[in-house]
Scaffold this motif. Structure first.
Motif, PDB file in Angstrom:
ATOM      1  N   PHE A 103     -28.624 -21.652  64.514  1.00 46.77           N
ATOM      2  CA  PHE A 103     -28.023 -22.092  63.244  1.00 46.77           C
ATOM      3  C   PHE A 103     -27.843 -23.320  62.925  1.00 46.77           C
ATOM      4  CE2 PHE A 103     -24.454 -23.179  60.664  1.00 46.77           C
ATOM      5  CZ  PHE A 103     -24.568 -22.372  59.299  1.00 46.77           C
ATOM      6  N   MET A 104     -27.344 -24.479  64.096  1.00 47.24           N
ATOM      7  CA  MET A 104     -26.889 -25.695  63.946  1.00 47.24           C
ATOM      8  C   MET A 104     -28.536 -26.434  63.623  1.00 47.24           C
ATOM      9  SD  MET A 104     -23.539 -26.186  66.047  1.00 47.24           S
ATOM     10  CE  MET A 104     -23.523 -27.923  65.567  1.00 47.24           C
ATOM     11  N   GLN A 105     -29.475 -26.008  64.355  1.00 43.37           N
ATOM     12  CA  GLN A 105     -30.707 -26.574  64.471  1.00 43.37           C
ATOM     13  C   GLN A 105     -31.794 -26.273  63.326  1.00 43.37           C
ATOM     14  OE1 GLN A 105     -33.147 -25.085  67.799  1.00 43.37           O
ATOM     15  NE2 GLN A 105     -31.778 -26.360  69.234  1.00 43.37           N
ATOM     16  N   HIS A 106     -31.449 -25.409  62.670  1.00 43.23           N
ATOM     17  CA  HIS A 106     -32.140 -25.103  61.431  1.00 43.23           C
ATOM     18  C   HIS A 106     -31.327 -25.021  59.939  1.00 43.23           C
ATOM     19  CE1 HIS A 106     -34.425 -23.507  64.857  1.00 43.23           C
ATOM     20  NE2 HIS A 106     -35.651 -23.719  64.022  1.00 43.23           N
ATOM     21  N   HIS A 107     -30.313 -24.751  60.048  1.00 46.10           N
ATOM     22  CA  HIS A 107     -29.395 -24.714  58.935  1.00 46.10           C
ATOM     23  C   HIS A 107     -29.800 -25.903  57.593  1.00 46.10           C
ATOM     24  CE1 HIS A 107     -25.727 -24.651  55.939  1.00 46.10           C
ATOM     25  NE2 HIS A 107     -26.105 -23.394  56.273  1.00 46.10           N
ATOM     26  N   ARG A 108     -29.676 -26.988  58.061  1.00 39.56           N
ATOM     27  CA  ARG A 108     -29.904 -28.083  57.041  1.00 39.56           C
ATOM     28  C   ARG A 108     -31.460 -28.071  56.560  1.00 39.56           C
ATOM     29  NH1 ARG A 108     -30.641 -32.972  55.002  1.00 39.56           N
ATOM     30  NH2 ARG A 108     -28.954 -34.366  54.776  1.00 39.56           N
ATOM     31  N   ALA A 109     -32.240 -27.875  57.148  1.00 46.10           N
ATOM     32  CA  ALA A 109     -33.857 -27.898  57.113  1.00 46.10           C
ATOM     33  C   ALA A 109     -34.160 -26.625  56.166  1.00 46.10           C
ATOM     34  CB  ALA A 109     -34.816 -27.791  58.443  1.00 46.10           C
ATOM     35  N   LEU A 130     -40.009 -33.217  52.538  1.00 42.73           N
ATOM     36  CA  LEU A 130     -38.816 -33.450  53.151  1.00 42.73           C
ATOM     37  C   LEU A 130     -38.502 -34.434  54.221  1.00 42.73           C
ATOM     38  CD1 LEU A 130     -37.723 -29.583  53.011  1.00 42.73           C
ATOM     39  CD2 LEU A 130     -37.212 -31.464  51.352  1.00 42.73           C
ATOM     40  N   GLY A 131     -39.699 -34.714  54.742  1.00 45.16           N
ATOM     41  CA  GLY A 131     -39.852 -36.021  55.577  1.00 45.16           C
ATOM     42  C   GLY A 131     -39.280 -35.750  57.344  1.00 45.16           C
ATOM     43  N   TYR A 132     -39.540 -34.578  57.481  1.00 43.38           N
ATOM     44  CA  TYR A 132     -39.573 -34.179  58.895  1.00 43.38           C
ATOM     45  C   TYR A 132     -40.725 -34.519  59.665  1.00 43.38           C
ATOM     46  CZ  TYR A 132     -35.585 -31.247  57.547  1.00 43.38           C
ATOM     47  OH  TYR A 132     -34.169 -30.724  57.138  1.00 43.38           O
ATOM     48  N   ASN A 133     -40.687 -35.173  60.932  1.00 49.14           N
ATOM     49  CA  ASN A 133     -41.736 -35.603  61.710  1.00 49.14           C
ATOM     50  C   ASN A 133     -42.569 -34.236  62.078  1.00 49.14           C
ATOM     51  OD1 ASN A 133     -40.956 -34.553  64.583  1.00 49.14           O
ATOM     52  ND2 ASN A 133     -39.404 -36.408  64.444  1.00 49.14           N
ATOM     53  N   PRO A 134     -43.873 -34.352  62.541  1.00 51.81           N
ATOM     54  CA  PRO A 134     -44.650 -33.306  62.846  1.00 51.81           C
ATOM     55  C   PRO A 134     -43.958 -32.258  64.141  1.00 51.81           C
ATOM     56  CG  PRO A 134     -46.128 -34.939  62.814  1.00 51.81           C
ATOM     57  CD  PRO A 134     -44.576 -35.661  62.853  1.00 51.81           C
ATOM     58  N   HIS A 185     -41.264 -27.146  65.273  1.00 56.12           N
ATOM     59  CA  HIS A 185     -39.941 -26.416  65.516  1.00 56.12           C
ATOM     60  C   HIS A 185     -39.552 -25.504  64.637  1.00 56.12           C
ATOM     61  CE1 HIS A 185     -36.277 -25.758  67.953  1.00 56.12           C
ATOM     62  NE2 HIS A 185     -35.641 -26.004  66.771  1.00 56.12           N
ATOM     63  N   ILE A 186     -39.350 -26.046  63.132  1.00 55.56           N
ATOM     64  CA  ILE A 186     -38.575 -25.387  62.179  1.00 55.56           C
ATOM     65  C   ILE A 186     -39.584 -24.305  61.976  1.00 55.56           C
ATOM     66  CG2 ILE A 186     -38.253 -25.594  59.722  1.00 55.56           C
ATOM     67  CD1 ILE A 186     -37.556 -28.481  60.104  1.00 55.56           C
ATOM     68  N   MET A 187     -40.908 -24.219  62.049  1.00 52.38           N
ATOM     69  CA  MET A 187     -41.538 -23.103  61.501  1.00 52.38           C
ATOM     70  C   MET A 187     -42.112 -22.301  62.588  1.00 52.38           C
ATOM     71  SD  MET A 187     -44.428 -25.060  58.925  1.00 52.38           S
ATOM     72  CE  MET A 187     -45.376 -23.286  58.628  1.00 52.38           C
ATOM     73  N   GLY A 188     -41.620 -22.595  63.827  1.00 56.18           N
ATOM     74  CA  GLY A 188     -42.233 -21.805  64.858  1.00 56.18           C
ATOM     75  C   GLY A 188     -43.666 -21.619  65.294  1.00 56.18           C
ATOM     76  N   VAL A 189     -44.214 -22.907  65.226  1.00 55.94           N
ATOM     77  CA  VAL A 189     -45.533 -23.099  65.313  1.00 55.94           C
ATOM     78  C   VAL A 189     -45.908 -24.259  66.453  1.00 55.94           C
ATOM     79  CG1 VAL A 189     -46.342 -22.272  63.332  1.00 55.94           C
ATOM     80  CG2 VAL A 189     -46.133 -24.613  63.351  1.00 55.94           C
TER      81      VAL A 189
END
Length: 193
Positions: free
Chosen positions: A31-37, A147-151, A156-160
């Motif tokens: 939750f803490m890793q993904h909530h904001r994204a 959104l400006g996330y690095n690759p 990590h967010i997408m699970g790929v």
């Protein structure tokens, strides 16, 4: 938001939530890793913070309720992202991806000076072209460049894998260049940051 309710957009409020007292520690970490994204992604899609908050909270509530089943999935982040995208799609069946074009353009306009407003007109075409990308390329481009996330964060967010993110970026860039009729050369190695 009133002072009684924590701001779900701030990382500090997530850290203050103290979910670990009632939820499994691994769920709390996820939750803490993904909530904001997830909030940022949902808001860009739905163009309304409250609606985005509702969708994301509903998704996390479902994930928490079925957490032992979620953990049996081969790829937890991909499974959770798919749940988020499904929940978003249920909220916007009539105008799929259209809020993204307006939201991204408005965000650019807020940051723009008068001299930059001319650029905004061309950005509208770019955002519309991004909205027409295949689903995975669209997600990678939105997370990476809008959104400006690095690759690595996108992966990590997408699970790929990182390589998958790079491949989707490359394919999306070629497609966008073709659609926008601009010359494109594949750049050298992108920063991993």
């Amino acid at each position: 938001m009133t002072s009684r309710h924590p701001n779900p957009w701030s990382a500090a409020s997530v850290a203050e939530a103290h979910f670990s007292a009632v939820l499994p520690l691994d769920f709390t970490a996820f939750f803490m890793q993904h909530h904001r994204a997830y909030l940022r992604y949902a808001c860009l899609q739905l163009d309304e913070e409250r609606e985005a908050e509702t969708v994301v909270e509903d998704v996390f509530a479902e994930l928490a309720a079925d957490w032992s089943e979620v953990l049996r999935q081969p790829n937890v982040p991909a499974y959770a992202m798919a749940a988020l995208k499904e929940a978003i799609a249920q909220r916007m069946p009539k105008h799929k991806r259209q809020p993204f074009v307006a939201s991204a353009a408005f965000a650019a306009a807020r940051k723009a000076s008068r001299a930059q407003l001319n650029i905004l007109e061309s950005q509208l075409g770019l955002y519309a072209a991004i909205a027409r990308l295949p689903e995975r390329q669209y997600d990678v481009i939105v997370l990476r460049f809008v959104l400006g996330y690095n690759p690595k964060q996108v992966a990590h967010i997408m699970g790929v894998t990182y390589a998958t993110v790079r491949s989707h970026i490359s394919g999306a860039r070629r497609r966008l260049a073709r659609e926008l009729r601009i010359a494109w050369e594949e750049p050298q190695e992108e920063e991993q940051a």
